[in-house]
Each structure stands twice: as structure tokens, then as C-alpha cells.
Design a protein around this motif. Structure first.
Motif, PDB file in Angstrom:
ATOM      1  N   TYR A 408       0.839  -1.192   0.000  1.00 35.17           N
ATOM      2  CA  TYR A 408       0.000   0.000   0.000  1.00 35.17           C
ATOM      3  C   TYR A 408       0.877   1.246   0.000  1.00 35.17           C
ATOM      4  O   TYR A 408       1.703   1.430   0.890  1.00 35.17           O
ATOM      5  CB  TYR A 408      -0.909  -0.008   1.223  1.00 35.17           C
ATOM      6  CG  TYR A 408      -1.833   1.179   1.345  1.00 35.17           C
ATOM      7  CD1 TYR A 408      -2.520   1.678   0.241  1.00 35.17           C
ATOM      8  CD2 TYR A 408      -2.023   1.796   2.575  1.00 35.17           C
ATOM      9  CE1 TYR A 408      -3.376   2.755   0.355  1.00 35.17           C
ATOM     10  CE2 TYR A 408      -2.878   2.880   2.711  1.00 35.17           C
ATOM     11  CZ  TYR A 408      -3.548   3.351   1.590  1.00 35.17           C
ATOM     12  OH  TYR A 408      -4.402   4.423   1.710  1.00 35.17           O
ATOM     13  N   ASN A 410       0.373   4.306   0.679  1.00 28.48           N
ATOM     14  CA  ASN A 410       0.212   5.260   1.774  1.00 28.48           C
ATOM     15  C   ASN A 410       0.269   4.604   3.147  1.00 28.48           C
ATOM     16  O   ASN A 410      -0.278   5.134   4.129  1.00 28.48           O
ATOM     17  CB  ASN A 410      -1.103   6.028   1.627  1.00 28.48           C
ATOM     18  CG  ASN A 410      -1.072   6.992   0.451  1.00 28.48           C
ATOM     19  OD1 ASN A 410      -0.061   7.660   0.205  1.00 28.48           O
ATOM     20  ND2 ASN A 410      -2.160   7.058  -0.296  1.00 28.48           N
ATOM     21  N   LEU A 412       1.406   3.679   6.772  1.00 30.24           N
ATOM     22  CA  LEU A 412       1.969   4.560   7.787  1.00 30.24           C
ATOM     23  C   LEU A 412       2.867   3.785   8.751  1.00 30.24           C
ATOM     24  O   LEU A 412       2.555   2.655   9.120  1.00 30.24           O
ATOM     25  CB  LEU A 412       0.853   5.235   8.590  1.00 30.24           C
ATOM     26  CG  LEU A 412      -0.170   6.052   7.798  1.00 30.24           C
ATOM     27  CD1 LEU A 412      -1.243   6.594   8.741  1.00 30.24           C
ATOM     28  CD2 LEU A 412       0.502   7.197   7.054  1.00 30.24           C
ATOM     29  N   THR A 418       4.556   8.160   5.704  1.00 30.67           N
ATOM     30  CA  THR A 418       4.483   7.282   4.547  1.00 30.67           C
ATOM     31  C   THR A 418       5.865   7.137   3.909  1.00 30.67           C
ATOM     32  O   THR A 418       6.811   7.840   4.278  1.00 30.67           O
ATOM     33  CB  THR A 418       3.515   7.851   3.501  1.00 30.67           C
ATOM     34  OG1 THR A 418       4.049   9.102   3.006  1.00 30.67           O
ATOM     35  CG2 THR A 418       2.132   8.095   4.101  1.00 30.67           C
ATOM     36  N   HIS A 421       7.160  10.418   2.703  1.00 29.88           N
ATOM     37  CA  HIS A 421       7.874  11.216   3.694  1.00 29.88           C
ATOM     38  C   HIS A 421       9.371  10.880   3.662  1.00 29.88           C
ATOM     39  O   HIS A 421      10.222  11.766   3.687  1.00 29.88           O
ATOM     40  CB  HIS A 421       7.344  10.929   5.107  1.00 29.88           C
ATOM     41  CG  HIS A 421       6.075  11.642   5.465  1.00 29.88           C
ATOM     42  ND1 HIS A 421       4.843  11.087   5.269  1.00 29.88           N
ATOM     43  CD2 HIS A 421       5.852  12.863   6.021  1.00 29.88           C
ATOM     44  CE1 HIS A 421       3.904  11.923   5.699  1.00 29.88           C
ATOM     45  NE2 HIS A 421       4.493  13.009   6.163  1.00 29.88           N
ATOM     46  N   ALA A 440       0.751   8.225  -4.372  1.00 30.56           N
ATOM     47  CA  ALA A 440       1.046   8.608  -2.993  1.00 30.56           C
ATOM     48  C   ALA A 440       0.371   9.927  -2.651  1.00 30.56           C
ATOM     49  O   ALA A 440       0.353  10.861  -3.460  1.00 30.56           O
ATOM     50  CB  ALA A 440       2.557   8.724  -2.786  1.00 30.56           C
ATOM     51  N   SER A 441      -0.149  10.007  -1.420  1.00 30.19           N
ATOM     52  CA  SER A 441      -0.855  11.206  -0.963  1.00 30.19           C
ATOM     53  C   SER A 441       0.040  12.050  -0.063  1.00 30.19           C
ATOM     54  O   SER A 441       1.017  11.560   0.503  1.00 30.19           O
ATOM     55  CB  SER A 441      -2.116  10.811  -0.188  1.00 30.19           C
ATOM     56  OG  SER A 441      -2.995  10.065  -1.003  1.00 30.19           O
ATOM     57  N   LEU A 443      -0.031  13.120   3.027  1.00 34.02           N
ATOM     58  CA  LEU A 443      -0.608  12.964   4.353  1.00 34.02           C
ATOM     59  C   LEU A 443       0.267  13.648   5.404  1.00 34.02           C
ATOM     60  O   LEU A 443       1.480  13.792   5.225  1.00 34.02           O
ATOM     61  CB  LEU A 443      -0.736  11.476   4.691  1.00 34.02           C
ATOM     62  CG  LEU A 443      -1.581  10.635   3.716  1.00 34.02           C
ATOM     63  CD1 LEU A 443      -1.599   9.180   4.171  1.00 34.02           C
ATOM     64  CD2 LEU A 443      -2.993  11.181   3.626  1.00 34.02           C
ATOM     65  N   THR A 450       3.748  17.266   6.246  1.00 33.63           N
ATOM     66  CA  THR A 450       3.516  16.522   5.013  1.00 33.63           C
ATOM     67  C   THR A 450       4.864  16.251   4.357  1.00 33.63           C
ATOM     68  O   THR A 450       5.873  16.870   4.728  1.00 33.63           O
ATOM     69  CB  THR A 450       2.636  17.318   4.035  1.00 33.63           C
ATOM     70  OG1 THR A 450       3.387  18.447   3.546  1.00 33.63           O
ATOM     71  CG2 THR A 450       1.355  17.806   4.707  1.00 33.63           C
TER      72      THR A 450
END
Length: 467
Positions: A408, A410, A412, A418, A421, A440-441, A443, A450
Motif C-alpha cells: 500500500y 500510503n 503509515l 508514509t 515522507h 502517494a498522498s 498525508l 507533510t
């Protein structure tokens, strides 16, 4: 760290010792500073690599610090300034005025060492390049300090204009330690523009006066020249080994990070034996790599590690002639070099999914995930998935394989960060692009950052174009 709550996280201890006197008495030549560090992706919450070097230099000058008016710029956790205050200086610690949490953390670092802000020293917010009334009230100073302030080229002039303001018309000096991040970056033109002159501090002189040999930033190698044994007690191998250690001081600028890390591992194994220390937190990328360079040596004996260290020094600098005392030139059987990428025949039997991701072995990542799809959700003790590890190492083959295998994008970790990051913080351009293409977001982590907040300049452009 959120507003109003006390600092939490790990404590890092820095111990400063002077050379023993003739009778071996070291009382009064010892200082211990404890820094609370947060495992957060913020600049100010952990000790950057040049701060301990600057602190060591101040320690060598400790008898000259008492009564000096010292101002530290962009001090983060404040290690050098705290040391100066403990040595009797009148210290003002400053960091960005727009980061109140950082200033509160800085105050907590002071309090952890028995220093009360407002009584024993001052903690203030400052904006580089802005000369407001509060800044004027900080003059005059005797000594300006800064470590790792030259990490963002767009801010070089802001830093130097602030330095020029405090030095103007005074006998003050600016003492700075920094990590060279690019051969293309230079402050020479800005020094001329602001009427400043610079000179390098001789680290060999620092070592002699402190009783410690300190090697800067890139390799972060250090050792004490105060041995527990006299020269007469040392074996020929010991003497050759310490000759090699001293020789490394003169060739560090010629060595790559990978070479310095390899030397570090064998040095630690020589002096301390098998690595039993806890692995550094994920934010301490250099610390983790140093730990791995040591950990991989396993049960290698101290003498074998010394031989390998000497061997590597001669390999990296063929002009260096070592091994004369111990007869290694005649009798040496060179050990096989330990590789960070495992041998092919060991891969299937010895490696985990995380190992394959770290080592960028995409085919093995694909094999793991096709045979055991549930591994997509597997995490290590810090909550990192294979995707996090691949992004951290810029292991693009493994990253692509992990995404294609169903990991996945994203996911965490324990800090709600993520893989994006990690890629952004480390400045990994291609990994960032791969993650963005995979959806990818942006977040926020548990500190509200972010990936864009953490990104290096080159990666920030990519992320801004993607928003």
C-alpha cells in the motif's frame, strides 16, 4: 511534540573529558550533557552531526569561555551553547521565531541539564536577515556560534548578513561547523559581499589539545588518543592500527562516504568488539548506516578487525605504508571484504523482505510477495514496511517491485509517516517520482508535517508540481 506537552522521546548523552593529568586524576575535566531528542522529522528536534564537533572544540577552549557573551544561531537542541553555559559563559540560544515548538523544545533541553531559561541563559526567537529592535538588544557579543546552518543555499546570505550585523564594529568572532553537502555550494562570494573573512580550524590541533581525535561529519569517526596502555604495553599490531587511525585524519576529504563507513565499522569492532548497541532511530540516517557498518561484522575478533582496518587504509591510500612493526607486509592473509549486498547463493535462505528492500533486490521482493501476499502488510519494530525501507534507501527496483506486489503506497509507520515522507526527507528524486506515479498522498504525520514540508529543494519542486 504538540503544544503544551512535555518533551518525550529518547535521551542522547554527550560526554566531554579532558586529557589525564600526570597522576591520572581527571576530576574537574569531565562534563556530561543530556539532550532529549524527538523521533520527529523536524529540523530542530534532534542533534545535527556538526553540533557535537563544535561542542568538542568549545570544550578544548573551556578555560577561555567563562564570562564571554555568546550567541548561538539556529541552535536546534543547543548542544554547543549549553556546553558553553555550563563552562561559565553568558549564553543566548536562538532559533527560528516562527517555530515556537522548537523554542519550547530548546528550553526543555536546557532544563534537562540544570539550566533555567531566563536565569542561567536566554532562549529567544530570531529571524535571520531581519534586524528588529530585539536583535539590536542582543549586541554586543564576544562570540557567535552556529552548526549546520549552511544546509539551504537560499538562506546562506540571510545567515551571513545576520553574522555581519553582530560582528560589525566589534572584536567578536564567528565560529561555525558545517557539513559539506555539495562541492558546488560556496559562501566565498557572500563573505566578500558582507566584508567577512574566514579561516579553517585545524582539527589536528583540536585533537591534540582535547586528548581526543575527532574526524568531522562525513565519516563521523572518532577515537581517543588517550590509550589505557602505555606505548610499551601496546602490541606491534596495536601501534600499526593507531598509526592507521592517525593517517585517516589526513585523507578524509579524499574518501567516499562508503569508505568512511567501512572504516568506522572496523574501528568500532577493533575497540569495542561486537555491536550490542540499539539501532538508532529512523531520523538518524547516518547513525543507522554507521550502526549497520559495525553490526554486519558480527563476532569478528578485535585483532582481525584491526588488520582489516589497516588493510583498508592502505587500499584507499596506496602511498601509505603500514604493517611494518607487526610484520603484516610479509605474513598478512587478506580477509574477504564484507559486502553490503549479500552473495547470490545466500539471498533465498538468509534474507527477509526488508533485507531485499534495503538492498534493492527487486526480483527477490517480487518473489517474496508473489509467494506470500500477506507480507505486503508486514512491519518491523518501528512500523516500517518494505516500501518505507526501499524509499529510505532510494532502492528504486525494490520500490517498484513492492508497489507492483501490492504494498500500500500510503502505509503509515509508527510516526504516521508514509514512504513518500522518507523519500522526500532524504532527497531521493526517482523514488519520489515512483511513489507519486503510484498515487502517494500528501498525508500529515503525527507532528503535522507533510512530505512537502520535509522535502529537500530538488524534491520540493517535484512535489509542488504534483499538487
Amino acid at each position: 511534540m504538540s503544544d503544551g506537552r512535555p518533551v518525550s522521546g529518547q535521551l542522547k548523552k554527550f560526554v566531554f573529558r579532558g586529557k589525564s593529568s600526570s597522576n591520572g586524576d581527571t576530576r574537574g575535566e569531565y562534563l556530561e550533557i543530556v539532550i532529549p531528542e524527538l523521533l520527529s522529522a523536524g529540523y530542530s528536534f534532534y542533534t545535527w552531526p556538526s553540533a557535537p564537533l563544535l561542542a568538542w572544540y568549545l570544550w578544548t577552549q573551556r578555560r577561555n569561555l567563562r564570562g564571554l557573551r555568546i550567541l548561538e544561531l539556529g541552535c536546534g537542541t543547543g548542544l554547543p551553547g549549553i556546553l558553553a553555559a555550563k563552562c561559565g559563559a553568558h549564553v543566548t540560544l536562538t532559533d527560528s521565531v516562527v517555530l515556537p515548538r522548537s523554542l519550547r523544545h530548546l528550553s526543555a533541553c536546557c532544563e534537562a541539564n540544570g539550566l533555567v531559561p531566563g536565569r542561567d541563559l536566554q532562549v529567544l526567537g530570531l529571524a535571520w536577515g531581519l534586524f528588529l529592535a530585539d536583535v539590536h538588544n542582543l549586541r554586543p557579543v564576544d562570540l557567535l556560534l552556529a552548526s549546520d546552518c549552511f544546509y539551504e543555499p537560499s538562506q546562506f546570505e540571510e545567515v551571513l548578513s545576520t553574522v555581519a550585523y553582530f560582528l560589525d564594529g566589534t572584536d567578536a568572532r564567528f565560529l561555525c561547523a558545517y557539513q559539506e553537502r555539495s562541492a558546488d555550494w560556496s559562501i566565498e562570494a557572500l563573505l566578500k559581499k558582507w566584508g567577512l573573512k574566514g579561516a579553517l580550524v585545524d582539527l589536528d590541533s583540536l585533537s591534540e589539545s582535547s586528548g581526543l581525535v575527532v574526524l568531522i561529519m562525513a565519516g563521523a569517526l572518532s577515537y581517543s588518543s588517550d590509550s589505557d596502555f602505555s606505548d610499551d604495553d601496546q602490541t606491534p599490531l596495536d601501534k600499526d592500527f593507531f598509526d592507521a587511525c592517525n593517517h585517516v585524519l589526513g585523507i578524509t576529504s579524499k574518501l567516499k562516504d562508503s569508505q568512511l563507513l567501512e572504516l568506522y565499522g572496523f574501528y568500532k569492532q577493533s575497540m569495542e568488539g561486537k555491536c550490542t548497541t540499539q539501532k538508532p532511530g529512523w531520523l538518524d540516517a547516518r547513525g543507522r548506516r554507521k550502526w549497520e557498518a559495525w553490526k554486519i561484522l558480527g563476532d569478528l575478533s578485535s585483532d582481525e578487525a584491526k588488520i582489516k582496518y589497516i588493510d583498508l587504509v592502505q587500499k584507499f591510500d596506496p602511498k601509505c605504508k603500514l604493517g611494518v612493526r607487526s610484520g603484516l607486509h610479509e605474513t598478512w592473509v587478506t580477509m574477504s571484504s564484507l559486502r553490503y549486498s549479500p552473495e547470490p547463493e545466500l539471498v533465498d535462505h538468509e534474507m527477509s523482505l526488508f533485507d531485499a528492500a534495503r538492498e534493492n533486490i527487486g526480483k527477490l521482493v517480487t518473489k517474496f510477495l508473489s509467494e506470500n501476499p500477506e507480507l505486503c502488510n508486514e512491519r518491523d519494530e518501528n512500523g516500517l514496511t518494505a516500501l518505507h525501507w526501499a524509499a529510505d534507501r532510494d532502492a528504486t527496483n525494490a520500490l517498484t517491485a513492492a508497489l507492483n506486489g501490492g504494498c500500500y503506497v500510503n502505509a503509515l509507520d509508527k510516526s504516521k509517516q508514509t514512504a513518500l515522507h522518507y523519500a522526500a526527507l532524504c532527497g531521493h528524486v526517482r523514488s519520489t517520482q515512483i511513489l507519486l506515479e503510484a498515487g502517494a498522498s500528501f498525508l500529515k504525520d503525527d507532528e503535522g508535517f507533510t512530505p512537502l514540508d520535509l522535502a529537500t529543494d530538488e524534491v520540493r519542486i517535484i512535489l509542488e508540481n504534483a499538487t
